[in-house]
Structures are given as C-alpha cells and as structure tokens.
Design an enzyme around this catalytic site. Structure first.
Site, PDB file in Angstrom:
ATOM      1  CG  ASP A  18      -2.067   0.957   1.093  1.00 57.44           C
ATOM      2  OD1 ASP A  18      -2.438   1.305  -0.046  1.00 57.44           O
ATOM      3  OD2 ASP A  18      -2.601   1.388   2.141  1.00 57.44           O
ATOM      4  CG  HIS A  35      -0.494   2.067  -9.191  1.00 60.22           C
ATOM      5  ND1 HIS A  35      -0.678   1.733  -7.873  1.00 60.22           N
ATOM      6  CD2 HIS A  35      -1.590   2.787  -9.549  1.00 60.22           C
ATOM      7  CE1 HIS A  35      -1.835   2.236  -7.459  1.00 60.22           C
ATOM      8  NE2 HIS A  35      -2.401   2.881  -8.461  1.00 60.22           N
ATOM      9  CG  LEU A 129       9.349 -17.242  -3.331  1.00 61.08           C
ATOM     10  CD1 LEU A 129       9.257 -17.256  -1.804  1.00 61.08           C
ATOM     11  CD2 LEU A 129       9.732 -15.844  -3.815  1.00 61.08           C
TER      12      LEU A 129
HETATM   13  C1  IPE Z   1      -5.346  -2.777   0.050  1.00 66.71           C
HETATM   14  O1  IPE Z   1      -5.065  -1.440  -0.202  1.00 66.71           O
HETATM   15  C2  IPE Z   1      -5.351  -3.568  -1.218  1.00 66.71           C
HETATM   16  C3  IPE Z   1      -4.064  -3.680  -1.940  1.00 66.71           C
HETATM   17  C4  IPE Z   1      -2.906  -3.237  -1.544  1.00 66.71           C
HETATM   18  C5  IPE Z   1      -4.156  -4.356  -3.181  1.00 66.71           C
HETATM   19  P1  IPE Z   1      -6.213  -0.346  -0.336  1.00 66.71           P
HETATM   20  O2  IPE Z   1      -5.550   0.955  -0.554  1.00 66.71           O
HETATM   21  O3  IPE Z   1      -7.209  -0.779  -1.347  1.00 66.71           O
HETATM   22  O4  IPE Z   1      -6.898  -0.423   1.100  1.00 66.71           O
HETATM   23  P2  IPE Z   1      -7.833   0.637   1.854  1.00 66.71           P
HETATM   24  O5  IPE Z   1      -8.907   1.068   0.893  1.00 66.71           O
HETATM   25  O6  IPE Z   1      -6.969   1.783   2.236  1.00 66.71           O
HETATM   26  O7  IPE Z   1      -8.345  -0.103   3.045  1.00 66.71           O
HETATM   27  C1  IPE Z   2      -1.676   0.157  -3.318  1.00 72.87           C
HETATM   28  O1  IPE Z   2      -1.455   1.526  -3.390  1.00 72.87           O
HETATM   29  C2  IPE Z   2      -1.910  -0.462  -4.664  1.00 72.87           C
HETATM   30  C3  IPE Z   2      -3.303  -0.887  -4.895  1.00 72.87           C
HETATM   31  C4  IPE Z   2      -4.277  -0.883  -4.033  1.00 72.87           C
HETATM   32  C5  IPE Z   2      -3.601  -1.373  -6.219  1.00 72.87           C
HETATM   33  P1  IPE Z   2      -2.655   2.552  -3.365  1.00 72.87           P
HETATM   34  O2  IPE Z   2      -3.086   2.813  -4.764  1.00 72.87           O
HETATM   35  O3  IPE Z   2      -3.737   2.094  -2.471  1.00 72.87           O
HETATM   36  O4  IPE Z   2      -1.935   3.832  -2.784  1.00 72.87           O
HETATM   37  P2  IPE Z   2      -2.521   4.842  -1.716  1.00 72.87           P
HETATM   38  O5  IPE Z   2      -2.960   4.037  -0.525  1.00 72.87           O
HETATM   39  O6  IPE Z   2      -3.651   5.551  -2.357  1.00 72.87           O
HETATM   40  O7  IPE Z   2      -1.365   5.746  -1.391  1.00 72.87           O
HETATM   41 MG    MG Z   3      -4.173   2.384  -0.501  1.00 70.42          MG
END
Ligand code: IPE
Ligand code: IPE
Ligand code: MG
Length: 254
Positions: A18, A35, A129
């Site tokens: 995240d 990303h 792995l």
């Molecule tokens: C969790 O991250 C899912 C992934 C990293 C794929 P999110 O950014 O979607 O989670 P929330 O919405 O903050 O809980």
């Molecule tokens: C995690 O990063 C990747 C996915 C959920 C696909 P985010 O896109 O949730 O990044 P933030 O949390 O908005 O910074």
């Molecule tokens: Mg996120």
C-alpha cells in the site's frame, strides 16, 4: 538469531503493498507513476524472499474492492499487471520461482486470463519460492467460494453438514496446499487488513510500516523479518509450554 541458535524465518510472508498513490502525490506525479514505481519493490521482495529461504510470498496487488476506484486507474492497473506478467516471467524462471495467481480471475479480460495462465504454466516446474499474486482477491470472497463448494458437496450427498470442520473449510480455500501466512506486512501507514486473508491470518504476526510501497527496499524487508524473529508465537498456549528448539511450530502439539 536468538539464544537457542535457531534463525526464525517465516515460511510464508504476506504483504499488502500500500501507499503507491501517496508516494506519487508526494512527488507531484500522477498516481499511476506510484504503481509503476512499485514494481521495483515487487522484484526486491521476491529476491529477498529467495535469499532468506522463505517458502511462500503472497503479494496483495488488487482487492475485490479496488474495482470501486475510478475506471481510469483500474484500467491502468490492469495494463500494468499485464505488462509485468509478460516482462517478469524470465526473471522468475531465473530465480526458480513458481508463480500463482489467487483471486477471482473470471472478472479479468480474456487476454489477461490467458497471460496469467501462460505465466503460471511457464513457471510451474520451478521448485523454489512460491510467489502468489492476489488479484481480484478478497478474504471474504475466498470464504464464500469455499463454503459454496462445501454446500455443493453436501447437496450431492458426498458430505454431511456435521462433517464440516475447520479442516474441511481450510481445504477449500485458495491455497490450502500451502502454510498459512506467518508474517503479514502492510506498508503505507494504515493499520488494517482490508479484506486480505481473513481465515488464514488467525495466528499471523502483524507488522505495519509507514514506508510507502515504492520505498520498501531490502533494508525495510529485513526490519520486518527482524520484528518477526523477536516474536514468541504461543498459539493459545502458555509461553513455557513451547518447545525451545522449534520456535515456529505450525502445530503446537508437535
Ligand atoms: C489494500 O489497499 C489492497 C491492496 C494493496 C491491493 P487499499 O488501498 O485498497 O486499502 P484501503 O482502501 O486503504 O483499506
Ligand atoms: C496500493 O497503493 C496499490 C493498490 C491498491 C492497487 P494505493 O493505490 O492504495 O496507494 P494509496 O494508498 O492511495 O497511497
Ligand atoms: Mg491504498
């Protein structure tokens, strides 16, 4: 390394990757740049897992709730997934990594589904792995699909309701042939599960770091492993009941 001389290495590490969007925003870049930058951390975490002798690495790439994001971001994430699958297979082969995708893949385009199947097939004979990418995965989805399969077996008379046990449910979940996660890591500062592995995380050690996923490097990973090494896993028992020679018993009665 602890006093008993046994290195406490988790068998299965599960990571919620995240903070990509915030990493990009911090640099005045569009979210998708975050990303993209996160792919490097995927490589690092795979290589470090191999180096530390971890058996399974599961990366949460796209949750069943992430479809609620703006269509443009969803489609960019799908494109990135497609490109990464294509590009990384060679490297995975070189590292003897077996790739597996968990989640409801039926929601993906035919082309992406084909690419997933091809990448899995190309690495199927590797015995190092196991890298699981959780894509369109949700912990609740996983439990629902397991319960559905059990219900089908009950309806056909193959199983009775009384024989539905924890083991029966576990055996229908996504990766029933692999150990439950020992260590859960979430980057990006939030302290929540966000519907990752719910059933399988019953006794997983939880580690949260403020580092955004693109900044999660080998050192940051080692810090998470060090945190794990210092935990005493009791599985409901008293600490003094645990054998000192087997610090991470999958079955405390061993
Ligand atoms: C969790 O991250 C899912 C992934 C990293 C794929 P999110 O950014 O979607 O989670 P929330 O919405 O903050 O809980
Ligand atoms: C995690 O990063 C990747 C996915 C959920 C696909 P985010 O896109 O949730 O990044 P933030 O949390 O908005 O910074
Ligand atoms: Mg996120």
């Amino acid at each position: 390394m602890e006093g008993d001389g046994v290195a406490r290495i988790p068998r299965h590490v599960a990571i919620v990757m995240d903070g990509n969007g915030r990493w990009a925003q911090q640099r005045n870049l569009p979210r998708h740049a975050g990303h993209k930058a996160g792919v490097k951390s995927v490589r690092t975490s795979v290589e470090e897992s191999v180096r530390h002798g971890i058996e399974v690495l599961t990366l949460f790439a796209f949750s069943s709730e992430n479809w609620k994001r703006p269509a443009g971001e969803v489609s960019l994430l799908m494109d990135l997934f497609m490109v990464a699958l294509q590009r990384e297979v060679k490297r995975l082969k070189r590292n003897n990594v077996r790739l597996r995708i968990i989640g409801d893949r039926s929601a993906f385009s035919d082309k992406l589904q084909q690419r997933i199947a091809a990448a899995e097939a190309e690495t199927a004979d590797n015995d190092g792995l196991v890298l699981q990418i959780a894509a369109n995965y949700g912990g609740r989805w996983d439990i629902v699909q397991a319960v559905r399969r059990l219900a089908t077996r009950v309806a056909s008379g193959e199983l009775t309701a009384e024989r539905i046990s924890e083991a029966a449910i576990s055996s229908e979940l996504s990766f029933s042939d692999l150990p439950d996660p020992d260590l859960f890591i979430r980057t990006g500062g939030e302290q929540r599960i966000s519907n990752f592995m719910l059933w399988q995380s019953a006794y997983t050690e939880l580690y949260f770091t403020d580092a955004y996923w693109p900044d999660f490097d080998a050192r940051a990973y080692t810090a998470a492993l060090d945190f794990f090494a210092a935990r005493q896993r009791r599985f409901g028992t008293l600490g003094e009941q645990l054998p000192t020679t087997n610090p991470n018993p999958s079955d405390p009665t061993d």
